[in-house]
Design a protein around this motif. Structure first.
Motif, PDB file in Angstrom:
ATOM      1  N   SER A  96       0.877  -1.185   0.000  1.00  0.00           N
ATOM      2  CA  SER A  96       0.000   0.000   0.000  1.00  0.00           C
ATOM      3  C   SER A  96       0.909   1.228   0.000  1.00  0.00           C
ATOM      4  N   PRO A  97       1.667   1.429  -1.103  1.00  0.00           N
ATOM      5  CA  PRO A  97       2.762   2.411  -1.123  1.00  0.00           C
ATOM      6  C   PRO A  97       2.341   3.860  -0.930  1.00  0.00           C
ATOM      7  N   TYR A  98       1.053   4.167  -1.100  1.00  0.00           N
ATOM      8  CA  TYR A  98       0.618   5.553  -0.938  1.00  0.00           C
ATOM      9  C   TYR A  98      -0.209   5.750   0.329  1.00  0.00           C
ATOM     10  N   LYS A 121       2.630   0.078  -6.621  1.00  0.00           N
ATOM     11  CA  LYS A 121       1.182   0.118  -6.425  1.00  0.00           C
ATOM     12  C   LYS A 121       0.770  -1.155  -5.695  1.00  0.00           C
ATOM     13  N   ASN A 122      -0.518  -1.293  -5.452  1.00  0.00           N
ATOM     14  CA  ASN A 122      -1.031  -2.491  -4.793  1.00  0.00           C
ATOM     15  C   ASN A 122      -1.130  -3.637  -5.803  1.00  0.00           C
ATOM     16  N   PHE A 123      -0.259  -4.654  -5.620  1.00  0.00           N
ATOM     17  CA  PHE A 123      -0.255  -5.807  -6.516  1.00  0.00           C
ATOM     18  C   PHE A 123      -0.959  -7.018  -5.908  1.00  0.00           C
ATOM     19  N   GLY A 124      -1.169  -7.027  -4.598  1.00  0.00           N
ATOM     20  CA  GLY A 124      -1.802  -8.167  -3.951  1.00  0.00           C
ATOM     21  C   GLY A 124      -0.809  -8.972  -3.130  1.00  0.00           C
ATOM     22  N   GLN A 125      -1.332  -9.801  -2.233  1.00  0.00           N
ATOM     23  CA  GLN A 125      -0.491 -10.531  -1.295  1.00  0.00           C
ATOM     24  C   GLN A 125       0.441 -11.529  -1.983  1.00  0.00           C
ATOM     25  N   GLN A 126      -0.063 -12.219  -3.002  1.00  0.00           N
ATOM     26  CA  GLN A 126       0.760 -13.243  -3.652  1.00  0.00           C
ATOM     27  C   GLN A 126       1.984 -12.636  -4.360  1.00  0.00           C
ATOM     28  N   PRO A 165       0.255 -15.493  -9.879  1.00  0.00           N
ATOM     29  CA  PRO A 165       0.865 -16.455  -8.956  1.00  0.00           C
ATOM     30  C   PRO A 165      -0.044 -16.806  -7.789  1.00  0.00           C
ATOM     31  N   PHE A 166       0.026 -18.063  -7.362  1.00  0.00           N
ATOM     32  CA  PHE A 166      -0.670 -18.535  -6.176  1.00  0.00           C
ATOM     33  C   PHE A 166       0.325 -19.423  -5.438  1.00  0.00           C
ATOM     34  N   ILE A 167       0.842 -18.931  -4.322  1.00  0.00           N
ATOM     35  CA  ILE A 167       1.968 -19.565  -3.648  1.00  0.00           C
ATOM     36  C   ILE A 167       1.736 -21.047  -3.347  1.00  0.00           C
ATOM     37  N   PRO A 168       0.588 -21.461  -2.766  1.00  0.00           N
ATOM     38  CA  PRO A 168       0.396 -22.897  -2.511  1.00  0.00           C
ATOM     39  C   PRO A 168       0.511 -23.745  -3.767  1.00  0.00           C
ATOM     40  N   ALA A 169      -0.045 -23.263  -4.895  1.00  0.00           N
ATOM     41  CA  ALA A 169       0.053 -24.020  -6.142  1.00  0.00           C
ATOM     42  C   ALA A 169       1.508 -24.160  -6.580  1.00  0.00           C
ATOM     43  N   THR A 181     -11.394  -8.641   0.649  1.00  0.00           N
ATOM     44  CA  THR A 181     -12.816  -8.442   0.413  1.00  0.00           C
ATOM     45  C   THR A 181     -13.358  -9.642  -0.374  1.00  0.00           C
ATOM     46  N   PHE A 182     -14.683  -9.678  -0.531  1.00  0.00           N
ATOM     47  CA  PHE A 182     -15.305 -10.768  -1.280  1.00  0.00           C
ATOM     48  C   PHE A 182     -14.747 -10.834  -2.699  1.00  0.00           C
ATOM     49  N   PHE A 183     -14.574  -9.682  -3.344  1.00  0.00           N
ATOM     50  CA  PHE A 183     -14.107  -9.664  -4.729  1.00  0.00           C
ATOM     51  C   PHE A 183     -12.638 -10.089  -4.827  1.00  0.00           C
ATOM     52  N   LYS A 184     -11.829  -9.736  -3.830  1.00  0.00           N
ATOM     53  CA  LYS A 184     -10.437 -10.194  -3.834  1.00  0.00           C
ATOM     54  C   LYS A 184     -10.361 -11.699  -3.654  1.00  0.00           C
ATOM     55  N   LEU A 185     -11.210 -12.227  -2.771  1.00  0.00           N
ATOM     56  CA  LEU A 185     -11.250 -13.674  -2.572  1.00  0.00           C
ATOM     57  C   LEU A 185     -11.729 -14.370  -3.845  1.00  0.00           C
ATOM     58  N   LEU A 186     -12.703 -13.760  -4.523  1.00  0.00           N
ATOM     59  CA  LEU A 186     -13.203 -14.331  -5.770  1.00  0.00           C
ATOM     60  C   LEU A 186     -12.109 -14.341  -6.833  1.00  0.00           C
ATOM     61  N   LYS A 187     -11.328 -13.273  -6.892  1.00  0.00           N
ATOM     62  CA  LYS A 187     -10.224 -13.208  -7.854  1.00  0.00           C
ATOM     63  C   LYS A 187      -9.178 -14.264  -7.542  1.00  0.00           C
TER      64      LYS A 187
END
Length: 309
Positions: free
Chosen positions: A44-46, A71-76, A175-179, A206-212
């Motif tokens: 969350s650089p900003y 920018k925000n790229f996501g946890q993975q 990327p999905f680390i467990p995979a 959020t729900f949409f992040k989990l869905l992604k």
């Protein structure tokens, strides 16, 4: 020669918990026979409070590294960034909210002879909807990734440097680390630790992040949808043949009456919808194939600050 432990922590809009987390990590790591570094990846650089907190920690602690993304790229992707910059012989990943307690690091290190050690929580401090979603996802992890049923997944994990390097050699835009872990090794074990309530704020998933994330699991790490389409296509073809035979039999055994408008429309809608669904799934696969062919990085670093700088 003393081995080194790298602790990789993706950060998203956290500030209050970070100082306490570093203090706990120092208390634990000072008793372990390892050199160590704590790598915070600022996803969350900003977010001013997060930046200020991490910059302050870098000035106060020589073992802290602050990697600020563009920018925000996501946890993975943020976790992959941390793995790529880690110098340790062993790399530990954990969350920034103190739900993963540093006191349990020694339990993971006790099993370091395995390629990957994943923390397992007997009871998670999540709301009921997230716990249910986690159980459903666990079933798909088993079906899609080939994860053994007795293995539980979490972001609190320890891996050897060689495994991290193998993971980083796999280039994927989603990327999905467990995979990635299950694609390079079967030597994965669990160790039971406690799960604690969040020290600050609420989950950024959020729900949409989990869905992604779920769509990445389904599409990028398996061909299950293509197989489902294949089965549906075969079933549709079989039903169509049966339906045609029935119509022909009725045509020659009964007095012909101009009927069947409803069944005709239903058939057109069913098979037309099935075709459009198949095209949509195939299109999604093609989009991701193009992304992979482009070799586009999954993250970009703006700045790296180290405690010794």
């Amino acid at each position: 020669m003393t081995e080194t432990l790298s602790i990789v922590i993706p950060v998203y809009k956290s500030s209050k918990s970070l100082s306490k987390l570093v203090e706990k990590l120092e208390d634990v790591c000072s008793t372990l026979p390892y050199n160590y570094e704590v790598i915070f990846i600022n996803d969350s650089p900003y977010h001013t409070a997060t930046n200020d907190a991490l910059n302050r920690l870098v000035k106060e602690h020589k073992n802290v590294v602050h990697i600020r993304l563009t920018k925000n790229f996501g946890q993975q992707p943020a976790t992959l960034c941390g793995l790529n910059h880690a110098k340790g012989d062993y790399i530990l990943t954990m969350d920034d909210d103190l739900q993963h307690h540093p006191e349990d690091i020694e339990k993971l290190l006790a099993l370091k002879t395995h390629d990957v050690v994943i923390a397992k929580f007997p009871k998670k401090k999540h709301n009921i909807f997230k716990n249910i979603g986690s159980k459903i996802k666990g079933l798909f992890d088993h079906w899609i990734l080939g994860k053994p049923k007795h293995i539980k997944l979490s972001s609190y994990r320890l891996m050897s440097r060689s495994i991290a390097e193998k993971i980083l050699s796999i280039k994927t835009p989603y990327p999905f680390i467990p995979a990635l872990l299950f694609s390079v090794t079967d030597d994965i074990v669990n160790v039971e630790v406690s799960h604690h309530s969040r020290d600050e704020g609420r989950s950024s998933y959020t729900f949409f992040k989990l869905l992604k994330l779920f769509s990445n699991l389904i599409i990028n790490n398996s061909s299950i949808l293509l197989r489902v389409i294949g089965y549906l296509g075969f079933s549709s073809a079989f039903i169509s043949v049966v339906f045609a035979i029935v119509i022909l039999i009725k045509r020659f055994t009964q007095e012909y009456v101009l009927q069947g408008w409803t069944s005709l429309i239903l058939s057109v809608l069913f098979f037309g919808g099935l075709t459009l669904f198949a095209l949509g799934v195939i299109g999604e696969y093609l989009i991701r194939i193009v992304g992979t062919a482009e070799s586009r990085p999954v993250y970009f670093v703006r700045q790296i600050s180290r405690g010794e700088d």
